[in-house]
Design an enzyme around this catalytic site. Structure first.
Site, PDB file in Angstrom:
ATOM      1  N   HIS A  67      24.492  13.701 -23.499  1.00 52.98           N
ATOM      2  CA  HIS A  67      25.498  13.750 -22.136  1.00 52.98           C
ATOM      3  C   HIS A  67      25.346  11.628 -21.364  1.00 52.98           C
ATOM      4  CE1 HIS A  67      27.738  16.016 -19.140  1.00 52.98           C
ATOM      5  NE2 HIS A  67      26.599  15.646 -18.127  1.00 52.98           N
TER       6      HIS A  67
ATOM      7  N   MET B   9      30.435   7.987 -13.317  1.00 53.37           N
ATOM      8  CA  MET B   9      30.145   8.280 -11.839  1.00 53.37           C
ATOM      9  C   MET B   9      31.101   6.359 -11.219  1.00 53.37           C
ATOM     10  SD  MET B   9      26.979   9.919 -10.755  1.00 53.37           S
ATOM     11  CE  MET B   9      26.135  11.083 -11.079  1.00 53.37           C
TER      12      MET B   9
ATOM     13  N   GLY C  17      20.093  21.078 -12.778  1.00 55.61           N
ATOM     14  CA  GLY C  17      19.203  20.972 -11.815  1.00 55.61           C
ATOM     15  C   GLY C  17      18.746  22.662 -13.372  1.00 55.61           C
TER      16      GLY C  17
ATOM     17  N   ASP D 177      25.465  21.979 -16.080  1.00 54.07           N
ATOM     18  CA  ASP D 177      25.157  20.744 -15.821  1.00 54.07           C
ATOM     19  C   ASP D 177      24.624  19.943 -14.722  1.00 54.07           C
ATOM     20  OD1 ASP D 177      24.531  17.828 -15.511  1.00 54.07           O
ATOM     21  OD2 ASP D 177      26.980  17.395 -16.092  1.00 54.07           O
TER      22      ASP D 177
ATOM     23  N   MET E  76      33.567  11.661 -13.617  1.00 58.53           N
ATOM     24  CA  MET E  76      32.944  12.195 -12.282  1.00 58.53           C
ATOM     25  C   MET E  76      33.817  10.499 -12.038  1.00 58.53           C
ATOM     26  SD  MET E  76      29.060  13.321 -12.310  1.00 58.53           S
ATOM     27  CE  MET E  76      28.938  13.090 -13.316  1.00 58.53           C
TER      28      MET E  76
ATOM     29  N   SER F 117      20.574  14.290 -20.434  1.00 56.73           N
ATOM     30  CA  SER F 117      22.050  13.343 -19.491  1.00 56.73           C
ATOM     31  C   SER F 117      20.741  12.385 -19.610  1.00 56.73           C
ATOM     32  CB  SER F 117      22.231  13.784 -18.399  1.00 56.73           C
ATOM     33  OG  SER F 117      22.143  13.077 -17.042  1.00 56.73           O
TER      34      SER F 117
ATOM     35  N   HIS G  76      31.244  13.062 -19.709  1.00 54.56           N
ATOM     36  CA  HIS G  76      31.391  13.619 -18.500  1.00 54.56           C
ATOM     37  C   HIS G  76      31.324  12.840 -17.314  1.00 54.56           C
ATOM     38  CE1 HIS G  76      29.727  15.726 -14.903  1.00 54.56           C
ATOM     39  NE2 HIS G  76      30.801  16.023 -14.425  1.00 54.56           N
TER      40      HIS G  76
ATOM     41  N   GLY H 173      27.224  13.832  -8.787  1.00 51.38           N
ATOM     42  CA  GLY H 173      26.493  12.047  -8.303  1.00 51.38           C
ATOM     43  C   GLY H 173      25.663  11.661  -8.378  1.00 51.38           C
ATOM     44  N   PHE H 174      24.478  13.664  -8.466  1.00 50.83           N
ATOM     45  CA  PHE H 174      22.701  12.175  -8.915  1.00 50.83           C
ATOM     46  C   PHE H 174      22.340  13.573  -9.587  1.00 50.83           C
ATOM     47  CE2 PHE H 174      24.800  11.481  -4.525  1.00 50.83           C
ATOM     48  CZ  PHE H 174      24.600  10.058  -4.549  1.00 50.83           C
ATOM     49  N   GLY H 175      21.427  13.173 -10.399  1.00 49.85           N
ATOM     50  CA  GLY H 175      20.766  13.878 -10.806  1.00 49.85           C
ATOM     51  C   GLY H 175      19.579  14.570 -10.061  1.00 49.85           C
ATOM     52  N   GLY H 176      18.295  14.889 -10.670  1.00 47.22           N
ATOM     53  CA  GLY H 176      17.559  15.858  -9.883  1.00 47.22           C
ATOM     54  C   GLY H 176      17.607  16.698  -8.602  1.00 47.22           C
TER      55      GLY H 176
ATOM     56  N   MET I 233      29.434  23.196 -13.280  1.00 47.25           N
ATOM     57  CA  MET I 233      28.065  22.145 -12.206  1.00 47.25           C
ATOM     58  C   MET I 233      27.326  23.198 -11.511  1.00 47.25           C
ATOM     59  SD  MET I 233      29.139  18.841 -13.609  1.00 47.25           S
ATOM     60  CE  MET I 233      28.052  18.355 -12.093  1.00 47.25           C
TER      61      MET I 233
ATOM     62  N   GLY J  82      18.430  16.349 -17.506  1.00 43.59           N
ATOM     63  CA  GLY J  82      18.683  14.945 -17.714  1.00 43.59           C
ATOM     64  C   GLY J  82      17.177  14.661 -17.165  1.00 43.59           C
TER      65      GLY J  82
ATOM     66  N   ASP K  84      27.293  10.111 -18.605  1.00 36.47           N
ATOM     67  CA  ASP K  84      27.585  10.643 -16.830  1.00 36.47           C
ATOM     68  C   ASP K  84      28.257   9.262 -16.304  1.00 36.47           C
ATOM     69  OD1 ASP K  84      26.705  12.984 -16.298  1.00 36.47           O
ATOM     70  OD2 ASP K  84      24.689  12.721 -15.834  1.00 36.47           O
TER      71      ASP K  84
HETATM   72  C1  DX5 Z   1      25.153  15.410 -11.716  1.00 39.67           C
HETATM   73  C2  DX5 Z   1      25.308  14.959 -13.636  1.00 39.67           C
HETATM   74  C3  DX5 Z   1      24.204  15.636 -14.488  1.00 39.67           C
HETATM   75  C4  DX5 Z   1      23.032  15.035 -13.988  1.00 39.67           C
HETATM   76  C5  DX5 Z   1      21.670  16.098 -14.111  1.00 39.67           C
HETATM   77  O1  DX5 Z   1      26.262  14.699 -11.210  1.00 39.67           O
HETATM   78  O2  DX5 Z   1      26.488  15.128 -14.131  1.00 39.67           O
HETATM   79  O3  DX5 Z   1      24.126  15.418 -16.186  1.00 39.67           O
HETATM   80  O4  DX5 Z   1      22.331  14.307 -14.073  1.00 39.67           O
HETATM   81  O5  DX5 Z   1      20.762  15.505 -13.871  1.00 39.67           O
HETATM   82  P1  DX5 Z   1      19.792  17.140 -13.862  1.00 39.67           P
HETATM   83  O6  DX5 Z   1      19.571  17.466 -14.889  1.00 39.67           O
HETATM   84  O7  DX5 Z   1      18.306  16.302 -13.130  1.00 39.67           O
HETATM   85  O8  DX5 Z   1      19.927  17.992 -12.631  1.00 39.67           O
HETATM   86 ZN    ZN Z   2      27.141  15.649 -16.041  1.00 42.60          ZN
END
Ligand code: DX5
Ligand code: ZN
Length: 225
Positions: free
Chosen positions: A34, A38, A179, A177, A70, A9, A68, A144-147, A139, A199, A36
């Site tokens: 990937h 938003m 974690g 997608d 969102m 991602s 993807h 909304g957020f990575g990590g 999901m 990601g 993302d």
């Molecule tokens: C979250 C995104 C993911 C995100 C995954 O809304 O859709 O694609 O970037 O990030 P990690 O792998 O860090 O959880």
């Molecule tokens: Zn995603």
């Protein structure tokens, strides 16, 4: 089972050097990009749109771009992403008033349609539409957020969706997608996923190829077992 796909991602990439980052991750063995999207409306964050997707194509990226969405509403932006070079376009059913119509719109635009299920979205949302899809994206975090940390109930849900896909008989990809890391990807693969978004696990590591190799090895071991 279809061949494993690793889809880093770009959300966790260095945006100031996005082209180089995508080149590096693909050279390191990634299969898809990937992407993302938003909108600060459907999810509380704002990222990139079709212009950046088309910039990656102009930069020379030929790998599949897995968009993807969102965003809400969905339909108006589908054609823009198709023109920008998206390969797959996935969206959240909660974000579209007419889910089946949006799927048809994505297909008519020449892209592969995917439906995204949030952690609390029931699998029944796939009823009557699964047959039209090329991808189901589960999901394992709230979008909304990575990590964020992987939500364990996604494993059970993966098994349920895997059964439905197998019963349907079409080569629909099952993507997860949120974690995903080398130390949980084996359990995720064993639960039925064949396509893995990661990601922070990839872009946060110094050696992209090393992480991707470890992920593939964990998936292969889990699927063999
Ligand atoms: C979250 C995104 C993911 C995100 C995954 O809304 O859709 O694609 O970037 O990030 P990690 O792998 O860090 O959880
Ligand atoms: Zn995603």
């Amino acid at each position: 089972m279809q061949p494993t796909v690793i889809a880093p991602s770009i959300l966790s990439a260095d945006f100031a050097r996005l082209g180089e980052e995508v080149d590096a991750v693909l050279a390191a063995g990634a299969d898809w990009v990937h992407f993302d999207v938003m909108d600060n409306h459907y999810v509380p964050n704002l990222t990139v749109g079709p212009l950046v997707c088309s910039a990656l194509r102009k930069h020379g990226v030929t790998a599949p771009i897995d968009v993807h969405l969102m965003v809400s509403p969905v339909d108006r932006i589908v054609g823009d992403f198709a023109e920008a070079g998206a390969t797959l376009i996935s969206f959240h059913p909660e974000a579209s008033s007419h889910v089946h119509r949006t799927v048809q719109l994505i297909r008519a635009a020449g892209c592969q349609p995917g439906l995204v299920l949030n952690p609390a979205t029931p699998v029944e949302v796939l009823d009557y539409v699964l047959d039209e899809l090329d991808l189901v994206l589960l999901m394992s975090v709230n979008p909304g957020f990575g990590g964020q940390a992987f939500i364990r109930s996604a494993l059970d849900k993966l098994r349920k969706v895997r059964e439905r896909i197998d019963a349907c008989g079409r080569p629909i990809r099952l993507e997860v997608d949120g974690g995903v890391k080398p130390d949980n990807i084996g359990a995720i693969a064993a639960a039925g996923a064949d396509t893995f978004v990661a990601g922070s696990a990839i872009f946060g590591a110094p050696d992209y190829a090393g992480v991707i190799e470890r992920m593939r090895a964990e998936v292969a071991a889990a699927v063999r077992a």
